[in-house]
Design a protein around this motif. Structure first.
Motif, PDB file in Angstrom:
ATOM      1  N   CYS A  51      -0.054 -33.224 -37.586  1.00  0.00           N
ATOM      2  CA  CYS A  51       1.380 -33.496 -37.690  1.00  0.00           C
ATOM      3  C   CYS A  51       1.968 -33.460 -36.278  1.00  0.00           C
ATOM      4  O   CYS A  51       1.684 -32.545 -35.504  1.00  0.00           O
ATOM      5  N   VAL A  52       2.780 -34.448 -35.931  1.00  0.00           N
ATOM      6  CA  VAL A  52       3.398 -34.534 -34.611  1.00  0.00           C
ATOM      7  C   VAL A  52       4.913 -34.491 -34.765  1.00  0.00           C
ATOM      8  O   VAL A  52       5.503 -35.353 -35.432  1.00  0.00           O
ATOM      9  N   SER A  53       5.548 -33.466 -34.163  1.00  0.00           N
ATOM     10  CA  SER A  53       7.001 -33.351 -34.244  1.00  0.00           C
ATOM     11  C   SER A  53       7.671 -34.280 -33.245  1.00  0.00           C
ATOM     12  O   SER A  53       7.208 -34.441 -32.109  1.00  0.00           O
ATOM     13  N   ILE A  54       8.786 -34.879 -33.659  1.00  0.00           N
ATOM     14  CA  ILE A  54       9.641 -35.682 -32.792  1.00  0.00           C
ATOM     15  C   ILE A  54      11.081 -35.284 -33.113  1.00  0.00           C
ATOM     16  O   ILE A  54      11.336 -34.628 -34.137  1.00  0.00           O
ATOM     17  N   PRO A  55      12.048 -35.619 -32.241  1.00  0.00           N
ATOM     18  CA  PRO A  55      13.444 -35.292 -32.572  1.00  0.00           C
ATOM     19  C   PRO A  55      13.827 -35.890 -33.930  1.00  0.00           C
ATOM     20  O   PRO A  55      13.562 -37.052 -34.213  1.00  0.00           O
ATOM     21  N   ASN A  56      14.406 -35.051 -34.751  1.00  0.00           N
ATOM     22  CA  ASN A  56      14.888 -35.461 -36.084  1.00  0.00           C
ATOM     23  C   ASN A  56      13.781 -35.775 -37.075  1.00  0.00           C
ATOM     24  O   ASN A  56      14.027 -36.450 -38.079  1.00  0.00           O
ATOM     25  N   GLY A  57      12.554 -35.320 -36.839  1.00  0.00           N
ATOM     26  CA  GLY A  57      11.534 -35.571 -37.837  1.00  0.00           C
ATOM     27  C   GLY A  57      10.125 -35.341 -37.344  1.00  0.00           C
ATOM     28  O   GLY A  57       9.898 -34.590 -36.399  1.00  0.00           O
ATOM     29  N   HIS A  58       9.153 -36.029 -37.995  1.00  0.00           N
ATOM     30  CA  HIS A  58       7.750 -35.900 -37.638  1.00  0.00           C
ATOM     31  C   HIS A  58       7.005 -37.127 -38.108  1.00  0.00           C
ATOM     32  O   HIS A  58       7.539 -37.950 -38.852  1.00  0.00           O
TER      33      HIS A  58
ATOM     34  N   SER B 121      36.392 -21.180 -20.574  1.00  0.00           N
ATOM     35  CA  SER B 121      34.977 -20.853 -20.651  1.00  0.00           C
ATOM     36  C   SER B 121      34.229 -22.064 -21.185  1.00  0.00           C
ATOM     37  O   SER B 121      34.798 -23.157 -21.285  1.00  0.00           O
ATOM     38  N   TYR B 122      33.004 -21.892 -21.509  1.00  0.00           N
ATOM     39  CA  TYR B 122      32.227 -23.001 -22.034  1.00  0.00           C
ATOM     40  C   TYR B 122      31.052 -22.467 -22.835  1.00  0.00           C
ATOM     41  O   TYR B 122      30.704 -21.281 -22.753  1.00  0.00           O
ATOM     42  N   SER B 123      30.453 -23.335 -23.604  1.00  0.00           N
ATOM     43  CA  SER B 123      29.213 -23.016 -24.307  1.00  0.00           C
ATOM     44  C   SER B 123      28.325 -24.242 -24.256  1.00  0.00           C
ATOM     45  O   SER B 123      28.806 -25.369 -24.090  1.00  0.00           O
ATOM     46  N   CYS B 124      27.017 -24.029 -24.346  1.00  0.00           N
ATOM     47  CA  CYS B 124      26.062 -25.127 -24.310  1.00  0.00           C
ATOM     48  C   CYS B 124      25.685 -25.526 -25.731  1.00  0.00           C
ATOM     49  O   CYS B 124      25.610 -24.678 -26.631  1.00  0.00           O
ATOM     50  N   ARG B 125      25.450 -26.805 -25.909  1.00  0.00           N
ATOM     51  CA  ARG B 125      25.083 -27.317 -27.222  1.00  0.00           C
ATOM     52  C   ARG B 125      23.942 -28.315 -27.059  1.00  0.00           C
ATOM     53  O   ARG B 125      23.880 -29.048 -26.067  1.00  0.00           O
ATOM     54  N   CYS B 126      23.034 -28.326 -28.017  1.00  0.00           N
ATOM     55  CA  CYS B 126      21.876 -29.208 -27.948  1.00  0.00           C
ATOM     56  C   CYS B 126      22.077 -30.455 -28.796  1.00  0.00           C
ATOM     57  O   CYS B 126      22.837 -30.448 -29.774  1.00  0.00           O
ATOM     58  N   ARG B 127      21.376 -31.515 -28.421  1.00  0.00           N
ATOM     59  CA  ARG B 127      21.429 -32.739 -29.217  1.00  0.00           C
ATOM     60  C   ARG B 127      20.710 -32.527 -30.549  1.00  0.00           C
ATOM     61  O   ARG B 127      19.953 -31.563 -30.713  1.00  0.00           O
ATOM     62  N   ALA B 128      20.953 -33.436 -31.476  1.00  0.00           N
ATOM     63  CA  ALA B 128      20.345 -33.340 -32.804  1.00  0.00           C
ATOM     64  C   ALA B 128      18.832 -33.323 -32.680  1.00  0.00           C
ATOM     65  O   ALA B 128      18.236 -34.068 -31.893  1.00  0.00           O
ATOM     66  N   GLY B 129      18.198 -32.451 -33.415  1.00  0.00           N
ATOM     67  CA  GLY B 129      16.746 -32.323 -33.382  1.00  0.00           C
ATOM     68  C   GLY B 129      16.261 -31.262 -32.417  1.00  0.00           C
ATOM     69  O   GLY B 129      15.060 -31.067 -32.274  1.00  0.00           O
ATOM     70  N   TYR B 130      17.200 -30.564 -31.734  1.00  0.00           N
ATOM     71  CA  TYR B 130      16.849 -29.508 -30.783  1.00  0.00           C
ATOM     72  C   TYR B 130      17.637 -28.246 -31.130  1.00  0.00           C
ATOM     73  O   TYR B 130      18.668 -28.315 -31.805  1.00  0.00           O
ATOM     74  N   TYR B 131      17.160 -27.103 -30.666  1.00  0.00           N
ATOM     75  CA  TYR B 131      17.881 -25.853 -30.855  1.00  0.00           C
ATOM     76  C   TYR B 131      18.071 -25.160 -29.518  1.00  0.00           C
ATOM     77  O   TYR B 131      17.291 -25.354 -28.574  1.00  0.00           O
TER      78      TYR B 131
ATOM     79  N   SER C 236      15.112 -26.604 -26.909  1.00  0.00           N
ATOM     80  CA  SER C 236      13.738 -26.898 -27.306  1.00  0.00           C
ATOM     81  C   SER C 236      13.765 -27.749 -28.575  1.00  0.00           C
ATOM     82  O   SER C 236      14.632 -27.571 -29.438  1.00  0.00           O
ATOM     83  N   MET C 237      12.791 -28.663 -28.640  1.00  0.00           N
ATOM     84  CA  MET C 237      12.739 -29.552 -29.797  1.00  0.00           C
ATOM     85  C   MET C 237      12.316 -28.767 -31.034  1.00  0.00           C
ATOM     86  O   MET C 237      11.422 -27.920 -30.966  1.00  0.00           O
ATOM     87  N   MET C 238      12.958 -29.041 -32.137  1.00  0.00           N
ATOM     88  CA  MET C 238      12.594 -28.391 -33.390  1.00  0.00           C
ATOM     89  C   MET C 238      11.194 -28.824 -33.812  1.00  0.00           C
ATOM     90  O   MET C 238      10.843 -30.002 -33.717  1.00  0.00           O
ATOM     91  N   ASP C 239      10.366 -27.874 -34.226  1.00  0.00           N
ATOM     92  CA  ASP C 239       9.013 -28.167 -34.682  1.00  0.00           C
ATOM     93  C   ASP C 239       9.057 -28.391 -36.192  1.00  0.00           C
ATOM     94  O   ASP C 239       8.891 -27.466 -36.986  1.00  0.00           O
ATOM     95  N   TYR C 240       9.307 -29.645 -36.575  1.00  0.00           N
ATOM     96  CA  TYR C 240       9.399 -29.961 -37.996  1.00  0.00           C
ATOM     97  C   TYR C 240       8.062 -29.766 -38.705  1.00  0.00           C
ATOM     98  O   TYR C 240       8.031 -29.542 -39.920  1.00  0.00           O
TER      99      TYR C 240
END
Length: 606
Positions: free
Chosen positions: A313-320, A278-288, A297-301
């Motif tokens: 405030c502007v969210s970006i991957p791994n921060g803002h 089987s398999y599962s999906c995983r997101c890169r750091a800064g996403y959920y 989707s990108m995390m809204d820091y």
């Protein structure tokens, strides 16, 4: 004693051994599941008592099998000149149901089309739609053909196709059966798949021997199979299977984990993680991972509420990061903002002067000059440029013929205006029991377009809701959305209300609001129009902004009085309410309107 031809000498030895040893009751196969289809000859050469013997033959073999949806499945077809499906592999899963169906078979008693029957078995009986297990499950597909004569059609080619399709064929001939045809139909080795029985009386005894052939030895138990996961017995053989999440290696025995991500069909937006088939999906750091378990989707820091940004405030991957609104500069602390003097920092294009505001700027003109529609250039007063909305009464009392005269009155006014996007703009509203915008201020850009649209206006009839019409004019007609220019442009806003009767609703509230919002209101009444209502609608000085009945003689002094009371720089008045440009525009509009009203009075149009 049953007589067998030399094609199967070993079968005689097996039969002798079978008769010599005791038979346990209800013997069941020890091998894995099978898909078995009996193909029974019911041609006219098979006499009724002989067909009964064939019934018992099938039931004896079925009685020895472990039948069920996950065990052995059985189907039965009979044939003569045509093929008839008695029951398919998916129909019954108990011996009792199968025996009942077999006992109800009515022989066809026609020709002997064996090739046609094999074709049906291959194309229909052994399909997954009819209950056969998929080929990848490696469950043996076995056809047992029982016939007593020579086929009346060709069997060699269709039998070859059936064997190539994975069907193992046993050919059982009785009495007059043709040995060459049996050999052409059967699977190799022929000595294990071709049987010729001398009479119908011996077929039941042969059935006992045939049971041993099908059931045989459980090869998974009797020898070292070498399967890494599980062994599945088949008649005289076996094969290996792997647990879920694994695939069988090329050696046919060992198993390897299935990489479910490798085929690229997983649909994961970012990363696919394989796990035991089987398999599962995983997101890169800064996403959920979203609810669909595939997209990310990108995390809204910024939503955490601890960013301390003064503006945005502007969210970006791994921060803002913090951002300032237009006209502001981000300070070294990365959070606070300071206003920027845009007049010094941009090419503002103002003809006279640029004035910085918070986050923006605006252009201004010297006294006596007017800011143009481009918001930058200044000019002297235009030739009577106004934003004019005419509100005409379309109630039932006006009558159709008079409504046409009202439209002519509107067009006479339009003829004297300099209509253009940067000059005078005209809008038209009709009302009765409801209000309808015929066209807004920004709809048409020439007098011809407006006049054409006026003549196409349809008469509404019904009641007289003048108050509702005034409300519509204030809230919608003079909005910038419908084409009114900003108040800072000093373009006069004029509302001209034409009515012939008493309003059926209150007008005082919205007449007051119209004038308070800077709209210069004219009221023209005819017929049963109420003077009190006209005065309530008209701007100050009231006498100069309303007319009643067909007598417009009181309007002749409107222009001079208007100059004295509204534009003191041209007279000796003491009230300086409007700019010179606005006064000039109003004066010209009033002059033109008075001329039209006087002309209509003389001709008794109204």
């Amino acid at each position: 004693m049953m007589k067998l031809l030399p094609v199967a000498p070993l079968l005689l030895l097996l039969l002798t051994t079978l008769e010599a040893r005791p038979k346990p009751a209800a013997l069941k196969c020890r091998t894995g599941p099978l898909d078995i289809v009996f193909v029974i000859d019911s041609s006219r050469s098979v006499r009724p008592f002989e067909f009964e013997t064939m019934r018992r033959f099938m039931m004896d073999i079925i009685g020895s099998l472990d039948v069920g949806p996950n065990a052995t499945r059985v189907g039965v077809i009979q044939y003569s000149s045509q093929v008839q499906n008695i029951f398919s592999l998916k129909t019954f899963f108990t011996r009792a149901d199968m025996e009942k169906a077999i006992n109800s078979i009515m022989p066809l008693a026609q020709g002997t089309m064996t090739g046609l029957a094999i074709q049906y078995a291959m194309n229909v009986a052994f399909t997954t739609q009819e209950g056969a297990r998929p080929l990848h499950k490696k469950i043996p597909r076995i056809a047992i053909i029982v016939t007593d004569g020579r086929p009346q059609d060709r069997v060699t080619e269709v039998a070859t196709q059936a064997r190539n399709a994975g069907i193992e064929i046993y050919a059982v001939g009785i009495q007059r059966a043709d040995m060459n045809s049996l050999r052409a139909m059967a699977s190799p080795p022929l000595e294990e798949h071709v049987f010729l029985v001398e009479s119908f009386e011996l077929i039941q005894q042969f059935g006992k021997q045939f049971q041993d052939k099908l059931c045989g030895v459980d090869m998974c138990v009797e020898q070292e199979h070498g399967c890494q996961h599980s062994c599945v017995s088949t008649p005289s053989s076996f094969y290996c299977e792997c647990n879920p999440g694994y695939r069988l290696d090329v050696d046919g025995r060992t198993c390897s984990p299935i990489d479910a991500c490798a085929d690229g069909r997983h649909g994961c937006q970012h990363q696919c993680v394989s796990a035991r088939g089987s398999y599962s999906c995983r997101c890169r750091a800064g996403y959920y991972l979203n609810h669909d378990k595939r997209t990310c989707s990108m995390m809204d820091y910024c939503s955490f509420g601890n960013h301390s940004c003064q503006h945005e405030c502007v969210s970006i991957p791994n921060g803002h990061y913090c951002r300032c609104r237009s006209g502001f500069t981000l300070q070294p602390d990365g959070r606070s903002c300071r206003a920027t003097d845009l007049c010094n920092g941009v090419d503002h294009g103002c003809e006279f002067k640029c004035v910085s505001t918070e986050g923006s700027y605006r252009c201004v003109c010297p006294d006596g000059q007017q800011l143009q529609a481009d918001g930058k250039a200044c000019s002297k007063c235009g030739a009577g440029h106004v934003d004019l909305v005419m509100v005409i009464d379309g109630s039932k009392s006006v009558r159709p013929q008079n409504f046409e005269l009202v439209k002519q009155f509107v067009n006479r006014i339009v003829d004297l205006l300099e209509v253009s996007p940067h000059g005078t703009r005209v809008g038209l509203v009709q009302y009765s029991s409801r209000v309808r915008t015929e066209f807004p201020l920004n709809k048409y850009h020439s007098a011809d377009e407006i006049k054409k649209a006026v003549m196409e206006v349809e008469y509404m009839e019904k009641g007289t809701m003048t108050g509702l019409a005034l409300k519509h004019m204030v809230e919608h007609s003079f909005s910038e959305l419908e084409g009114a220019r900003p108040l800072s442009h000093n373009i006069p806003r004029i509302g001209l209300v034409f009515t012939d009767g008493r309003s059926q609703d209150d007008i005082s509230e919205w007449a007051r609001r119209a004038k308070e919002s800077g709209i210069v209101m004219f009221a023209v009444g005819v017929g049963k129009a109420v003077e009190e209502e006209l005065r309530a609608i008209a701007s100050e000085p009231v006498e100069q902004h309303f007319s009643y009945s067909a007598d417009f003689t009181t309007m002749t002094h409107l222009v001079e009085n208007f100059k004295l009371n509204i534009c003191p720089e041209e007279g000796k008045g003491e009230m300086e309410i409007r700019s010179p440009c606005e006064c000039e525009a109003l004066v010209q509009f009033q002059t033109n309107t008075v001329a039209i009203l006087q002309s209509l009075t003389e001709k008794n149009i109204l």
